[in-house]
Design a protein around this motif. Structure first.
Motif, short mmCIF file in Angstrom:
data_model
loop_
_atom_site.label_atom_id
_atom_site.label_comp_id
_atom_site.label_asym_id
_atom_site.label_seq_id
_atom_site.Cartn_x
_atom_site.Cartn_y
_atom_site.Cartn_z
N THR A 46 -1.08 -3.72 4.01
CA THR A 46 -1.92 -3.44 2.84
C THR A 46 -2.61 -2.11 3.01
OG1 THR A 46 -3.80 -4.22 1.52
CG2 THR A 46 -3.87 -4.67 3.87
N GLY A 48 -5.45 -1.77 0.91
CA GLY A 48 -6.76 -2.06 0.34
C GLY A 48 -6.80 -2.29 -1.16
N ALA A 49 -5.66 -2.42 -1.81
CA ALA A 49 -5.66 -2.62 -3.26
C ALA A 49 -6.38 -3.93 -3.61
CB ALA A 49 -4.23 -2.66 -3.78
N GLY A 50 -7.17 -3.86 -4.70
CA GLY A 50 -7.86 -5.05 -5.18
C GLY A 50 -9.24 -5.26 -4.59
N VAL A 51 -9.67 -4.38 -3.69
CA VAL A 51 -10.98 -4.51 -3.04
C VAL A 51 -11.87 -3.35 -3.48
CG1 VAL A 51 -12.20 -4.62 -0.84
CG2 VAL A 51 -9.95 -5.68 -1.07
N ALA A 119 -8.82 2.85 3.69
CA ALA A 119 -8.31 1.95 2.64
C ALA A 119 -8.10 2.75 1.37
CB ALA A 119 -9.27 0.80 2.40
N ASP A 121 -6.25 2.64 -1.19
CA ASP A 121 -6.02 2.00 -2.49
C ASP A 121 -7.21 1.19 -2.96
OD1 ASP A 121 -3.53 3.12 -2.49
OD2 ASP A 121 -2.43 1.28 -2.03
N ALA A 122 -8.27 1.15 -2.18
CA ALA A 122 -9.46 0.41 -2.59
C ALA A 122 -10.24 1.21 -3.63
CB ALA A 122 -10.35 0.12 -1.37
N ALA A 269 -12.02 -3.77 4.12
CA ALA A 269 -11.30 -3.79 2.85
C ALA A 269 -9.83 -4.16 3.05
CB ALA A 269 -11.41 -2.43 2.15
N ARG A 272 -9.69 -7.91 3.60
CA ARG A 272 -9.94 -8.65 2.37
C ARG A 272 -8.75 -8.54 1.41
NH1 ARG A 272 -15.99 -10.02 0.96
NH2 ARG A 272 -14.85 -11.99 0.92
N ALA A 273 -8.08 -7.38 1.42
CA ALA A 273 -6.91 -7.23 0.56
C ALA A 273 -5.74 -8.07 1.06
CB ALA A 273 -6.51 -5.75 0.50
N PRO A 276 -6.97 -12.37 0.36
CA PRO A 276 -7.93 -12.43 -0.75
C PRO A 276 -8.71 -13.73 -0.83
CG PRO A 276 -5.66 -12.57 -1.55
CD PRO A 276 -5.59 -12.19 -0.11
#
Length: 420
Positions: A46, A48-51, A119, A121-122, A269, A272-273, A276
């Protein structure tokens, strides 16, 4: 409150970790922590997308390309910044918030080169603080408001790269930090730097439950100037020869746990990504349990290194038993023990109360009369008994007096007429 410190050192010369041959991407090559902390390995899972990471600092500048598409919202809590929190604040350290944000979640160039955050992509939230006496809003109030705003606007991670240089914190932070913990947010805090006057970890890094970050050099040794010590340090991350994007878009190198903290915030992050459904307590547990032992640590956790050196790949991929509480402490328990919370209300009585009969009604008051005029009661209980006792006494006294007079008269007559 003690003097605030942002741990910002004078820019260093890029190239503290030179490579044997020139590289077409010197900025990326200078980010030694990407490989050293196994961030590049974690990117296989990952980025970090979506965080969302909230950076509560001097503000994330609008100009640098590293923040294009990254900053989704923001605000100012100082009273001197712009409404969107994107105006850098402070005459000396206005670049600080941008540098912190670039380490946590900066975007690379369009061709994939250039400086990149842990991260990339966060998403980022920019919340601008006013340090020092220039802000009309007290600093403690700014932080409390910023924490609650970040939570209410979707932050999964909050980064605080400052210290107050004191163990204690304003009581208004109790509710603000507790609000973040109760809403499943991981709070990452810089431990502070000896070089800026922080001999020991200070608040907010002393608040139970926060992920306090110490600093190490390129060899994993605790930094003498760009870190500090204290039992609340959870993990350590690079704090020397770091890259950071200034508000004008230039890239500088700098030192301090102000940079170590966003590296860890970026790793949080990533975790967490990748997971989730994992709550904040278990995210923190993954961070500290997968940290690599520091060669010079003498305890576990250690006052210089905490549980060890951050390892992004291990934190993302490890399978650990679940925990049901924050391994770094419970702020609610601390508040209960140290703020002298109000005692619980006394229990309500369970027995039936004794019934008491009502008192008899009072006599109806009589009409008021003059005290000089005899009343029936005064005649009955006063005058008549007095008369009954007085009259016989008077008669007896009169009779005695009369008898005495007759006796005296008879004696007088006898003396005047003796016997012949």
């Amino acid at each position: 409150m003690a003097v605030l410190a942002l741990a910002l050192a004078a820019p260093l010369v890029i190239g503290a970790t030179p490579t044997p041959t020139p590289t077409p991407d010197p900025e990326r090559a200078a980010e030694y922590w990407l490989e050293g902390a196994h961030v590049d390995a974690a990117w296989k899972t990952t980025r970090g997308a979506g965080v969302t990471i909230a950076v509560i600092d001097t503000g994330i500048a609008k100009g640098p390309s590293q923040f294009d598409g990254a900053v989704t919202d923001g605000t100012d809590v100082s009273g001197i910044g712009s409404d969107d929190g994107r105006t850098p604040l402070g005459p000396l350290d206005s670049d600080h918030g941008s540098r912190v944000a670039s380490l946590a979640a900066g975007r690379p160039n369009a061709d994939g080169t250039g400086m990149i955050g842990v991260a990339p992509d966060a998403k980022l939230l920019s919340i601008s603080l006013g340090f020092g006496a220039t802000a009309p809003v007290p600093f403690a109030k700014q932080v409390a408001e910023a924490m609650k705003w970040a939570v209410d606007h979707g932050a999964n991670v909050i980064n605080l790269s400052f210290t107050t240089n004191t163990l204690e914190w304003d009581s208004s932070w109790d509710d603000a930090f507790l609000y973040a913990f109760e809403h499943d947010v991981v709070v990452v805090v810089a431990a502070g730097n000896r070089g800026s006057g922080t001999a020991m970890v200070g608040a907010p890094a002393t608040i139970p439950g926060v992920l306090a970050v110490g600093g190490v050099d390129q060899h994993g040794v605790a930094s003498k100037a760009a870190s500090t010590q204290g039992i609340s340090i959870a993990v350590s991350a690079p704090s020397e020869s770091l890259l950071g994007v200034d508000a004008n878009g230039t890239i500088e190198t700098w030192n301090g746990t102000s940079g170590a903290a966003p590296i860890v915030a970026g790793v949080v992050a990533l975790v967490r990504a990748a997971h989730p459904d994992m709550d904040a307590n278990n995210v923190i547990n993954h961070i500290i349990q997968t940290a690599r032992p520091a060669p010079q640590a003498t305890a576990h956790p250690d006052p210089l290194y905490g549980y060890g050196l951050i390892d992004a790949a291990a934190a993302v991929s490890a399978s650990l038993p679940s925990v049901d509480q924050n391994p770094l402490g419970d702020l609610s328990d601390w508040i209960r023990l140290n703020r002298r919370a109000q005692a619980p209300a006394p229990a309500q009585p369970t027995s039936t109360p004794l019934a008491i009969p009502p008192l008899p009604r009072a006599d109806t008051p009589t009409k008021a009369t003059s005290p000089l005029i005899p009343s029936p009661d005064s005649l009955l209980y006063g005058t008549l008994p007095l008369v009954a006792l007085t009259v016989p006494g008077i008669l007896i006294a009169l009779g005695v007096t009369a008898a005495a007079r007759r006796i005296r008269s008879a004696r007088a007559s006898a003396r005047q007429n003796p016997d012949d």
